[in-house]
Design an enzyme around this catalytic site. Structure first.
Site, PDB file in Angstrom:
ATOM      1  N   PRO A   1      46.504  41.010  44.025  1.00  0.00           N
ATOM      2  CA  PRO A   1      47.463  41.218  45.133  1.00  0.00           C
ATOM      3  C   PRO A   1      46.884  40.730  46.463  1.00  0.00           C
ATOM      4  CG  PRO A   1      47.161  43.239  43.842  1.00  0.00           C
ATOM      5  CD  PRO A   1      46.102  42.274  43.412  1.00  0.00           C
ATOM      6  N   GLU A   2      47.667  39.951  47.188  1.00  0.00           N
ATOM      7  CA  GLU A   2      47.271  39.460  48.509  1.00  0.00           C
ATOM      8  C   GLU A   2      48.165  40.134  49.552  1.00  0.00           C
ATOM      9  OE1 GLU A   2      46.913  35.145  48.533  1.00  0.00           O
ATOM     10  OE2 GLU A   2      46.568  35.116  46.380  1.00  0.00           O
TER      11      GLU A   2
ATOM     12  N   LYS B   1      44.360  42.760  52.938  1.00  0.00           N
ATOM     13  CA  LYS B   1      44.764  43.264  51.622  1.00  0.00           C
ATOM     14  C   LYS B   1      44.542  44.769  51.484  1.00  0.00           C
ATOM     15  CE  LYS B   1      43.001  38.887  49.842  1.00  0.00           C
ATOM     16  NZ  LYS B   1      41.969  38.290  48.973  1.00  0.00           N
TER      17      LYS B   1
ATOM     18  N   ARG C   1      41.648  47.150  35.103  1.00  0.00           N
ATOM     19  CA  ARG C   1      40.350  46.464  35.198  1.00  0.00           C
ATOM     20  C   ARG C   1      39.383  47.144  36.168  1.00  0.00           C
ATOM     21  NH1 ARG C   1      40.677  40.114  35.190  1.00  0.00           N
ATOM     22  NH2 ARG C   1      38.464  40.469  34.877  1.00  0.00           N
TER      23      ARG C   1
ATOM     24  N   ARG D   1      36.676  29.128  41.752  1.00  0.00           N
ATOM     25  CA  ARG D   1      38.088  29.491  41.638  1.00  0.00           C
ATOM     26  C   ARG D   1      38.959  28.242  41.637  1.00  0.00           C
ATOM     27  NH1 ARG D   1      39.620  34.356  45.217  1.00  0.00           N
ATOM     28  NH2 ARG D   1      41.160  34.461  43.556  1.00  0.00           N
TER      29      ARG D   1
END
Ligand SMILES: [Zn+2]
Length: 269
Positions: free
Chosen positions: A2-3, A56, A109, A259
């Site tokens: 989530p950003e 965030k 996670r 990334r």
């Protein structure tokens, strides 16, 4: 992960919790990877004054001037429900409120973090991080100043929360595509005349994504379990090999700092 737009969507979904008092706390201590500074049981008896966000991070303001700081990590969810709802696996925190609703933090996670800051303390996420990317503190001038001092590739620069807070992999790729700038270009070699468009692209892509409830691939949902729909608007992210919507060249994927970066090698320079 989530950003900013996803966390902002959750914040808006939970804004109605202002004025609610915490009656019960069930907390699976030490179940998350991040360190906890104070016991979350101290949330009991507190009244929620309001919800803010920086980058965030979700900042839940409490009546004793303390702040409950939530970071969703990779797979964190904050879900509003009823006490009788079926138990959900990977629930790390359950907060019962005085109107009978229950706020649950669920994170398979476990990369998220939940932290209660002492009364009056400024969360380090706010003091150490750069301006929030959709706040009035993030300006073309502040962006230019920071770009000038960095030799990092533009993509890495945008992910650095100390420069500007809230941008992650998805929106970094999309903002650079909108601005027509290569993710490999050094930050300090961004032509001065193109910085206003980069600033505008960042703010616009984040704002549009907020309007569509964020981007969902697998995990992200809002506070009542709905996915975001911005995925249909993505120009390059996870579109390797597809036609660039601007010039029809093939979108390329490269790896930067471990990334994936998606970009158009033809019209991003
Ligand atoms: Zn293109």
């Amino acid at each position: 992960m989530p950003e900013l737009p996803e966390v902002e969507t959750i914040r808006r979904g939970l804004a109605g919790l202002a004025g609610r008092r915490v009656q019960q706390v069930r907390w699976a201590r030490a179940s998350l990877r991040g360190k906890t500074v104070r016991s979350l049981e101290e949330l009991r008896g507190r009244t929620i004054c309001g919800l803010d966000r920086h980058g965030k991070f979700l900042l839940v303001r409490l009546d004793d001037a303390s702040t409950f700081v939530v970071h969703l990590g990779m797979t964190g969810k904050l879900l509003l429900g009823r006490p009788g709802d079926d138990p959900r696996p990977h629930t790390h925190l359950e907060v019962g409120l005085d109107d009978g609703s229950t706020l649950r933090y669920i994170d398979p996670r476990r990369f998220g973090s939940l932290r209660l800051e002492a009364p009056g303390a400024i969360p380090p996420e706010v003091s150490r991080y750069g301006p929030d990317a959709v706040s009035s503190h993030f300006t073309p001038q502040s962006l230019q100043e920071n770009l000038r001092q960095s030799r990092a590739p533009l993509k890495a620069f945008l992910l650095d929360q100390s420069k500007v807070a809230g941008i992650g992999n998805i929106y970094a790729c999309e903002a650079l595509w909108r601005a027509g700038l290569s993710p490999r270009r050094s930050a300090n070699r961004t032509p001065r005349g193109r910085i206003p468009l980069l600033h505008k692209s960042i703010v616009e892509v984040l704002t549009e994504a907020i309007g569509l409830g964020g981007t969902s691939f697998n995990d992200y949902v809002d506070s009542i379990g709905r996915p975001g729909t911005f995925v249909a608007k993505l120009a390059v992210f996870q579109r390797e090999g597809e036609a660039c919507p601007r010039c029809a060249s093939k979108v390329r994927r490269i790896v930067q700092s471990g990334r994936s970066t998606f970009y158009c090698p033809k019209c991003q320079r």
